[in-house]
Design an enzyme around this catalytic site. Structure first.
Site: not given
Length: 437
Positions: A101, A104
């Site tokens: 993501h 992340d």
């Protein structure tokens, strides 16, 4: 920077007799299975979020993870350091892919502009590490569920500004996925659903979600991104009802809004469990619509009612998965992404290796067993014979739409009654599978 895992060498294949916990017993990347190497059949991917961002917290306690490389900050400097650690781990593990993501890999900034700048800074490092190691990006995605702005959803929010912010975030995430030569892009609507219908305009929200996805399809074409777009089904959690609740719901949504030719499904085992299905069921539903794209490899605890994201160690499960995947011809742009986390009690860095090795070996065994079952042929032959009445005569006419109710009534009036059906022999077939496991 110094090695994060200095005492661990590259994980090698040592065979079933090995007792080395830091070696593969069954995953031999160069071994051919049905015309492709294991590496190409399985296309393993490490999930950036669980492996490098998860702190092993739960609703009853703070995180227990020991990660010596972490400095306790959410800075770009720490994100860059973490990226180097991630690629050291993936390289030593021998996985060919990773997935992330946007949040992340890089922290949120004070505004969208700073957030994008943060992401660009880390993407530069990710690109360097990809070039250094040969590890590729399986797919990217945007985190449209963690920040408080997404309290009412993202593409389905009642706030048009939130929809606009989500669109800008996905635009950037698609751009960096394209820059990193990612093989796909996933839409997981973490909060695209409702908690109560008392405050929800359901049709309007679904229309907005469809509009959002059409914008994404248009932008993919505009930037020349050739990767596959995926939508990931998930029921419940965190909302009472998710619009992407299972494979059938996603396919119905894609058909209704003329998106089925543009998106395939990224299926997760634990999501299938929460939907009241098996993973094999979800795979077969997607495959029947030619929409099976990729999988998130994990499993859940059947005694618990939430998404536990455990590493897969059930050989029956991986055999069933690989039977369906091999039947469809295997992965193209998709892969086996370990959307899984070590248990809260498994908090040392070395546990990350143990967990991934277990998952990779379990899928390798499932692949080999599935290939052996297919090579044996008895299972496929049984299914063929079970449906043999559809291959000719009245069955063939029905399938070709040559007969309607009038003709079928005439057929049965002349015949008098249906031929007797044969036994389904479920127990026989289950025992047949046991022969190979």
């Amino acid at each position: 920077m110094p090695a994060a895992f200095p005492n661990i060498s590259k994980i090698e294949y040592e065979g079933p007799k090995s007792r080395n916990p830091l070696a593969f017993k069954y995953y031999n990347p160069d071994e051919p299975v049905e015309g492709r190497t294991m590496k190409d059949q399985l296309r393993f991917s490490v999930a950036y979020w669980h492996t490098f961002r998860g702190q092993l917290a739960d609703v009853f306690g703070v995180g227990t993870a020991i990660r010596p490389w972490e400095e306790g900050t959410n800075s770009v400097k720490m994100a860059v350091k973490r990226a180097r650690v991630a690629f050291e781990f993936i390289e030593k593990l021998g996985a060919p892919f990773y997935a992330f993501h946007d949040r992340d890999v890089a922290p949120e900034g004070r505004d969208l502009r700073e957030t994008n700048q943060n992401l660009d800074a880390v993407v530069k490092v990710l690109k360097e590490e990809q070039q250094r190691t040969g590890i590729r990006l399986l797919w990217g995605t945007a985190c449209l569920f963690a920040h408080p702005r997404y309290v009412h959803g993202a593409a389905t929010s009642c706030n048009a500004d939130v929809f606009a912010y989500a669109a800008a975030q996905v635009k950037k995430a698609m751009e960096v996925t394209h820059e990193l030569e990612g093989e796909g892009y996933v839409f997981w609507g973490g909060r695209e659903g409702y908690s109560t219908l008392l405050n929800t305009h359901l049709k309007r929200e679904m229309d907005h979600l469809a509009a959002f996805l059409h914008m994404a399809v248009d932008y993919k074409k505009k930037i020349g991104f050739k990767g596959q777009l995926y939508i990931e089904p998930k029921p419940k959690e965190p909302t009472k009802h998710q619009y992407d609740s299972d494979a059938a719901a996603c396919l119905n949504f894609l058909r209704e809004y003329d998106l089925l030719d543009q998106l395939k499904l990224n299926l997760e085992t634990n999501h299938a469990t929460l939907a009241g299905h098996t993973m094999q069921h979800e795979l077969e539903v997607a495959a029947a619509a030619n929409a099976l794209g990729s999988i998130d490899a994990n499993t859940g605890d059947l005694l618990l009612g939430w998404d536990t994201d455990q590493f897969p160690t059930d050989i029956y499960l991986t055999t069933q998965i690989m039977l369906t995947l091999l039947k469809t011809g295997g992965f193209t742009t998709g892969g086996t992404n370990f959307d899984a986390k070590v248990r809260r009690e498994s908090f040392e860095p070395i546990d990350l290796f143990y967990a991934h090795i277990a998952g990779m070996d379990t899928f390798a065994r499932g692949l080999k067993i599935a290939a052996a079952i297919r090579r044996d042929g008895r299972l496929a032959e049984f299914v063929t014979q079970r449906y043999r009445s559809w291959d000719s005569g009245i069955g063939a006419k029905i399938e070709k739409r040559k007969f309607g109710f009038r003709e079928l009534e005439a057929y049965m009036l002349k015949k008098g009654d249906a031929d007797a059906s044969a036994s389904g022999r479920q127990e026989f077939l289950e025992n047949l599978i046991n022969e190979f496991i």
